[in-house]
Design a protein around this motif. Sequence first.
Motif, PDB file in Angstrom:
ATOM      1  N   ILE A 107       0.831  -1.139   0.053  1.00 25.37           N
ATOM      2  CA  ILE A 107       0.073  -0.070  -0.065  1.00 25.37           C
ATOM      3  C   ILE A 107       0.866   1.166   0.004  1.00 25.37           C
ATOM      4  CG2 ILE A 107      -1.632   1.437   1.447  1.00 25.37           C
ATOM      5  CD1 ILE A 107      -2.803  -1.330   2.346  1.00 25.37           C
ATOM      6  N   ASN A 108       1.776   1.200   0.877  1.00 25.63           N
ATOM      7  CA  ASN A 108       2.563   2.537   1.002  1.00 25.63           C
ATOM      8  C   ASN A 108       3.546   2.754  -0.185  1.00 25.63           C
ATOM      9  OD1 ASN A 108       1.603   2.852   3.550  1.00 25.63           O
ATOM     10  ND2 ASN A 108       3.507   2.051   4.634  1.00 25.63           N
ATOM     11  N   LYS A 109       3.932   1.740  -1.000  1.00 26.72           N
ATOM     12  CA  LYS A 109       4.591   1.740  -2.215  1.00 26.72           C
ATOM     13  C   LYS A 109       3.596   2.071  -3.576  1.00 26.72           C
ATOM     14  CE  LYS A 109       8.761  -0.410  -1.127  1.00 26.72           C
ATOM     15  NZ  LYS A 109       9.614  -1.797  -1.378  1.00 26.72           N
ATOM     16  N   GLY A 110       2.533   2.086  -3.256  1.00 28.68           N
ATOM     17  CA  GLY A 110       1.381   2.425  -4.430  1.00 28.68           C
ATOM     18  C   GLY A 110       1.359   1.075  -5.154  1.00 28.68           C
ATOM     19  N   LEU A 111       1.540  -0.051  -4.760  1.00 27.02           N
ATOM     20  CA  LEU A 111       1.581  -1.155  -5.455  1.00 27.02           C
ATOM     21  C   LEU A 111       0.071  -2.205  -5.370  1.00 27.02           C
ATOM     22  CD1 LEU A 111       5.004  -2.765  -4.777  1.00 27.02           C
ATOM     23  CD2 LEU A 111       4.368  -1.445  -6.810  1.00 27.02           C
ATOM     24  N   LEU A 112      -0.543  -1.763  -4.350  1.00 35.13           N
ATOM     25  CA  LEU A 112      -1.739  -2.208  -3.920  1.00 35.13           C
ATOM     26  C   LEU A 112      -2.866  -1.439  -4.267  1.00 35.13           C
ATOM     27  CD1 LEU A 112      -2.917  -5.065  -3.262  1.00 35.13           C
ATOM     28  CD2 LEU A 112      -2.821  -4.267  -0.885  1.00 35.13           C
ATOM     29  N   ALA A 113      -3.779  -1.679  -5.312  1.00 31.89           N
ATOM     30  CA  ALA A 113      -4.973  -0.836  -5.684  1.00 31.89           C
ATOM     31  C   ALA A 113      -6.042  -1.085  -4.540  1.00 31.89           C
ATOM     32  CB  ALA A 113      -5.359  -0.966  -7.127  1.00 31.89           C
ATOM     33  N   PRO A 114      -6.815  -0.124  -4.199  1.00 33.96           N
ATOM     34  CA  PRO A 114      -7.859  -0.484  -3.365  1.00 33.96           C
ATOM     35  C   PRO A 114      -8.827  -1.273  -3.641  1.00 33.96           C
ATOM     36  CG  PRO A 114      -7.479   2.124  -3.488  1.00 33.96           C
ATOM     37  CD  PRO A 114      -6.655   1.354  -4.578  1.00 33.96           C
ATOM     38  N   ASP A 115      -9.146  -1.549  -4.848  1.00 36.40           N
ATOM     39  CA  ASP A 115      -9.974  -2.522  -5.444  1.00 36.40           C
ATOM     40  C   ASP A 115      -9.435  -3.956  -5.476  1.00 36.40           C
ATOM     41  OD1 ASP A 115      -8.196  -2.217  -7.678  1.00 36.40           O
ATOM     42  OD2 ASP A 115     -10.010  -2.176  -9.054  1.00 36.40           O
ATOM     43  N   ARG A 116      -8.366  -4.028  -4.886  1.00 36.36           N
ATOM     44  CA  ARG A 116      -7.681  -5.455  -5.013  1.00 36.36           C
ATOM     45  C   ARG A 116      -7.485  -6.027  -3.511  1.00 36.36           C
ATOM     46  NH1 ARG A 116      -7.735  -7.578  -9.738  1.00 36.36           N
ATOM     47  NH2 ARG A 116      -5.621  -8.589  -9.190  1.00 36.36           N
ATOM     48  N   VAL A 117      -8.007  -5.391  -2.457  1.00 35.87           N
ATOM     49  CA  VAL A 117      -7.919  -5.495  -1.279  1.00 35.87           C
ATOM     50  C   VAL A 117      -9.113  -5.153  -0.376  1.00 35.87           C
ATOM     51  CG1 VAL A 117      -6.489  -3.621  -0.455  1.00 35.87           C
ATOM     52  CG2 VAL A 117      -6.330  -5.853   0.830  1.00 35.87           C
ATOM     53  N   LYS A 118      -9.429  -5.874   0.557  1.00 30.86           N
ATOM     54  CA  LYS A 118     -10.767  -5.288   1.363  1.00 30.86           C
ATOM     55  C   LYS A 118     -10.323  -5.391   2.827  1.00 30.86           C
ATOM     56  CE  LYS A 118     -15.521  -4.646   1.182  1.00 30.86           C
ATOM     57  NZ  LYS A 118     -16.811  -4.724   0.586  1.00 30.86           N
ATOM     58  N   PHE A 119     -10.443  -4.572   3.816  1.00 34.33           N
ATOM     59  CA  PHE A 119      -9.925  -4.793   5.326  1.00 34.33           C
ATOM     60  C   PHE A 119     -11.362  -4.998   6.062  1.00 34.33           C
ATOM     61  CE2 PHE A 119      -6.226  -2.921   3.198  1.00 34.33           C
ATOM     62  CZ  PHE A 119      -5.377  -3.562   3.676  1.00 34.33           C
ATOM     63  N   PHE A 120     -11.078  -5.765   7.385  1.00 30.78           N
ATOM     64  CA  PHE A 120     -12.164  -5.856   8.212  1.00 30.78           C
ATOM     65  C   PHE A 120     -11.861  -5.656   9.439  1.00 30.78           C
ATOM     66  CE2 PHE A 120     -12.736  -8.617   4.466  1.00 30.78           C
ATOM     67  CZ  PHE A 120     -13.903  -8.091   3.964  1.00 30.78           C
ATOM     68  N   ILE A 121     -12.826  -5.144  10.177  1.00 29.08           N
ATOM     69  CA  ILE A 121     -12.455  -5.132  11.877  1.00 29.08           C
ATOM     70  C   ILE A 121     -13.299  -6.097  12.351  1.00 29.08           C
ATOM     71  CG2 ILE A 121     -13.668  -3.359  12.373  1.00 29.08           C
ATOM     72  CD1 ILE A 121     -11.545  -2.643  14.435  1.00 29.08           C
ATOM     73  N   GLY A 122     -12.723  -7.293  13.142  1.00 34.05           N
ATOM     74  CA  GLY A 122     -13.658  -8.206  13.810  1.00 34.05           C
ATOM     75  C   GLY A 122     -13.738  -9.309  12.593  1.00 34.05           C
ATOM     76  N   TYR A 123     -14.568 -10.226  12.977  1.00 30.03           N
ATOM     77  CA  TYR A 123     -15.001 -11.124  12.069  1.00 30.03           C
ATOM     78  C   TYR A 123     -16.431 -11.972  12.627  1.00 30.03           C
ATOM     79  CZ  TYR A 123     -13.380 -14.925  15.244  1.00 30.03           C
ATOM     80  OH  TYR A 123     -12.877 -15.730  16.193  1.00 30.03           O
ATOM     81  N   SER A 124     -16.986 -12.668  11.637  1.00 27.57           N
ATOM     82  CA  SER A 124     -18.381 -13.386  12.269  1.00 27.57           C
ATOM     83  C   SER A 124     -18.085 -14.641  12.134  1.00 27.57           C
ATOM     84  CB  SER A 124     -19.464 -13.172  10.716  1.00 27.57           C
ATOM     85  OG  SER A 124     -19.653 -11.816  10.680  1.00 27.57           O
TER      86      SER A 124
END
Length: 183
Positions: A107-124
């Motif tokens: 992310i910091n190097k600009g190699l990972l586009a936002p539509d290629r990863v999704k982050f979650f807090i907690g889980y089900s």
Amino acid sequence: MVTLSPGILLIADPFLKDPNFSRTVVLLCEHEEKGSFGFVINKLFDQTLSDLVPEVLLGNIPVYYGGPVQMDTIHFVHREPSLISGGQEIMPGIFWGGRFDEVVNAINKGLLAPDRVKFFIGYSGWTDGQLEAEVKEKSWILSQTEAGLIFEHQEQQIWQQSLKNLGSTFAMMANYPIDPSLN
């Protein structure tokens, strides 16, 4: 017939009363005898990734409410196994987890586009047999999915679109009011 397995979507029944899961769509990441877990993909959390992880330099990466379990943990799904090692493939081209330091670096190097990863807090999470019982009670509608829907950033549309993708019988449910007395 769709069965419980990694990569399946659990679409909340329109009248599911549990506030943690009302009008949600859960991506199932693991389903075993000992239990199941996944992430709510359509409930935006009120902080960004850089709010939660100061090492992340970009301030606009959204985080989603993955579920009510362990709200002090961050998880992710992605489409970049060449950049992030250690992930587990849950459906073709979609991976759960991996080395978090590699995600931050990409992310910091600009190699990972936002539509290629999704982050979650907690889980089900569900204990042995609990999810099967909820499916039998019709709390959840099972569906296969495409990667595009998982990484959709118009989170308010995911629940309705998931139902519409199942055909006309379910498409009608997408417009049901939250409170049936309002109908």
